[in-house]
Design a protein around this motif. Structure first.
Motif, PDB file in Angstrom:
ATOM      1  N   UNK A 158      38.746  43.978  35.825  1.00 41.46           N
ATOM      2  CA  UNK A 158      39.873  43.562  34.990  1.00 41.46           C
ATOM      3  C   UNK A 158      41.094  43.267  35.852  1.00 41.46           C
ATOM      4  N   UNK A 159      41.317  44.103  36.855  1.00 42.13           N
ATOM      5  CA  UNK A 159      42.448  43.887  37.753  1.00 42.13           C
ATOM      6  C   UNK A 159      42.294  42.583  38.531  1.00 42.13           C
ATOM      7  N   UNK A 160      41.105  42.343  39.042  1.00 42.39           N
ATOM      8  CA  UNK A 160      40.858  41.106  39.786  1.00 42.39           C
ATOM      9  C   UNK A 160      40.935  39.885  38.872  1.00 42.39           C
ATOM     10  N   UNK A 161      40.535  40.052  37.639  1.00 38.71           N
ATOM     11  CA  UNK A 161      40.614  38.944  36.685  1.00 38.71           C
ATOM     12  C   UNK A 161      42.052  38.473  36.530  1.00 38.71           C
ATOM     13  N   UNK A 162      42.985  39.411  36.405  1.00 40.82           N
ATOM     14  CA  UNK A 162      44.393  39.042  36.282  1.00 40.82           C
ATOM     15  C   UNK A 162      44.915  38.420  37.568  1.00 40.82           C
ATOM     16  N   UNK A 163      44.525  38.974  38.704  1.00 41.02           N
ATOM     17  CA  UNK A 163      44.988  38.453  39.997  1.00 41.02           C
ATOM     18  C   UNK A 163      44.531  37.018  40.228  1.00 41.02           C
ATOM     19  N   UNK A 164      43.257  36.762  39.961  1.00 38.46           N
ATOM     20  CA  UNK A 164      42.723  35.424  40.238  1.00 38.46           C
ATOM     21  C   UNK A 164      43.082  34.414  39.145  1.00 38.46           C
TER      22      UNK A 164
END
Length: 404
Positions: free
Chosen positions: A366-372
Motif C-alpha cells: 500500500x505504501x509503495x502504491x502511493x509512492x509510485x
C-alpha cells in the motif's frame, strides 16, 4: 617443467582468458610455496584479512619486500640451491627439491620454452611450473586478471574461450582455486568459472563432475569477503541456469538454506537482490519448459522430464522464501523493488496464502502504491506514456488485487 606464456597471435578474447588462467596458477603457487618455505615473505596474515588492520599489514609487508635490497643470484644451466635472502633474476627456472626442501634455480631453457609455445598453439595442455614465483610475478598476474576482466567479447567468443579452458586442462585447476586460502584467488577463480559456465552445457557438466557446485556453496556458507561472495554467486548462477541436473544437486546439497543464510546476513543487500533474481530465473525457466512442451505437444521431452525432477517451488515454500522475498520489498532502490516484485509474482501460486497472512507485506504494498502513483503522475506530466514507474505501479496493483 616451465611456465609458458600464451602465444600473441590468439584473438584478444582468448588471450584474456588464458592470461587469467595463468595468473590464477601463478597466484596460487606463489602464495602456497612462499607461505610454506619462507613464512617471513607471506603476503597475508593468518588472521582475517578483511579487517583494515590486516589489510594494512599486508600492504606494508608487500612494500617492504619490494624495497628490500637482496643479493642477486646468478644462475647457470645447472641446478643450484638458492640461499635465503637471494633474489632470482627474471626468466630463471625455479623448482622445489622435494628431497632436500631447498629451492633450486637455473637458467631458462630457450629450446624448451619455444617448444612449449608451439605445443600451446597446437592445443596441447599447458606445462605449468608449480613452484615459486617472485612478488612481481604475482602483481603481473593480478594485473592481467583485471585486464582480462575488462575485455568484452561476443557470445560466440565466450563459447570458444570455455572450450579452450577445457582443451588446455585448465577447468579443474580453476575449480581447485576455489579452495585457496587467498580470498583474491577465490574471487578470480569464481569469475573465470562464471564466464565459462554461461550457456555452455559441456563446461557445466564438467564442472559438476569436478565438484564445483560443492565448493561454491561452501564459500557462500562461510565467512568470506563480500567481493569474493559476489563473484562466487555469479558463478553459481551461471552454473544453475538452463541446467536442471545442477539444480537438482543444488537442492540436495542444501543450496536454498545456504542462500537463505546469505540474504539474512547484515550488509548483504546487494547479494539478496541477486539471489532473488536467480530464484525468479529458475522458477520461470521451468514454467517456460512446460509451456514449450505443451505448445509442441511433446508429452515427455527429455529436458522437460529433467525439470520436473527439480522440486524448487516446494523447497522455496518449506524454507520460508515466501516470507523472505516479501520482506525484501522494503529495499529502497527502485531496481531492487522491481526484481522482488517479479519474484513475488512468479511465486504467487505457491505462496498466495503466506502472502495473505503477512500484514507487513500488505502495508509495504500500500505504501509503495502511493509512492509510485505520485511518480507515475510526474511521468505523465513529462509526456512519458509508458514510463518505468507506471510499470512498477501496475505490478503492485496486480499483486494487491490477487491478495484480496
Amino acid at each position: 617443467m616451465s611456465l609458458t606464456m600464451p602465444p600473441q597471435d590468439l584473438p584478444p578474447s582468448r588471450m584474456a582468458l588464458l592470461r587469467m588462467l595463468l595468473g590464477l596458477l601463478m597466484a596460487s603457487c606463489f602464495t602456497f610455496c612462499l607461505s610454506h618455505q619462507n613464512p617471513e615473505f607471506a603476503l597475508t596474515s593468518p588472521e582475517k584479512s578483511s579487517t583494515k588492520e590486516a589489510e594494512g599489514k599486508e600492504t606494508t609487508a608487500e612494500e617492504e619486500l619490494d624495497s628490500e635490497v637482496l643479493e642477486v643470484f646468478h644462475p647457470t644451466h645447472e641446478w643450484q640451491a638458492l640461499r635465503p635472502g637471494q633474489a632470482v633474476p627474471v626468466g630463471s627456472h625455479v623448482r622445489l627439491n622435494l628431497q632436500t626442501g631447498a629451492r633450486e634455480v637455473k637458467l631458462q631453457e630457450e629450446d624448451k620454452f619455444r617448444s612449449n609455445l608451439k605445443a600451446l598453439k597446437k592445443g596441447k595442455r599447458l606445462d605449468i611450473n608449480t613452484n615459486t614465483y617472485t612478488s612481481q610475478d604475482l602483481k603481473s598476474a593480478l594485473a592481467k586478471f583485471k585486464e582480462g576482466a575488462e575485455v568484452e567479447s561476443s557470445k560466440e567468443d565466450k563459447m570458444d574461450n570455455a572450450q579452450d579452458l577445457l582443451s588446455f586442462g585448465g577447468l579443474q585447476v580453476v575449480i581447485n582455486g576455489l579452495n585457496s586460502t587467498e580470498p583474491l584467488v577465490k574471487e578470480y577463480a569464481a569469475f573465470v568459472l562464471g564466464a565459462a559456465f554461461s550457456s555452455n552445457p559441456k563446461v557445466q557438466v564438467e564442472a559438476i563432475e569436478g565438484g564445483a557446485l560443492q565448493k561454491l556453496l561452501v564459500i557462500l556458507a562461510t565467512e568470506q569477503p563480500l567481493t569474493a561472495k559476489k563473484k562466487v554467486l555469479f558463478a553459481l548462477c551461471s552454473l544453475l541456469r538452463h541446467f536442471p541436473y545442477a539444480q537438482q544437486q543444488f537442492l540436495k546439497l542444501g543450496g536454498l538454506q545456504v542462500l537463505r543464510s546469505l540474504v539474512q546476513a547484515k550488509g548483504t543487500e546487494v547479494l539478496a537482490v541477486r539471489v532473488v533474481t536467480l530464484l525468479y530465473d529458475l522458477v520461470t525457466e521451468k514454467m517456460f519448459a512446460e509451456e514449450e512442451a505443451e505448445l509442441t505437444r511433446e508429452t515427455s521431452p527429455e529436458k522437460l522430464q529433467q525439470y520436473r525432477q527439480v522440486q524448487l517451488l516446494p523447497g522455496l515454500r518449506e524454507q520460508g522464501w515466501c516470507e523472505i522475498t516479501a520482506h525484501l520489498l522494503a529495499l529502497p532502490e527502485h531496481d531492487a523493488r522491481e526484481k522482488v516484485l517479479q519474484t513475488l509474482g512468479a511465486l504467487l501460486a505457491t505462496c498466495r496464502d503466506r502472502y495473505r497472512q503477512d500484514p507487513q507485506l500488505s502495508r509495504t504494498l500500500v505504501s509503495l502504491q502511493a509512492e509510485y502513483q505520485a511518480l507515475a503522475t510526474l511521468e505523465l506530466q513529462d509526456g512519458e506514456d509508458e514510463g518505468y514507474f507506471r510499470e512498477l505501479l501496475g505490478s503492485i496493483n496486480s499483486l494487491l488485487k490477487e491478495l484480496r
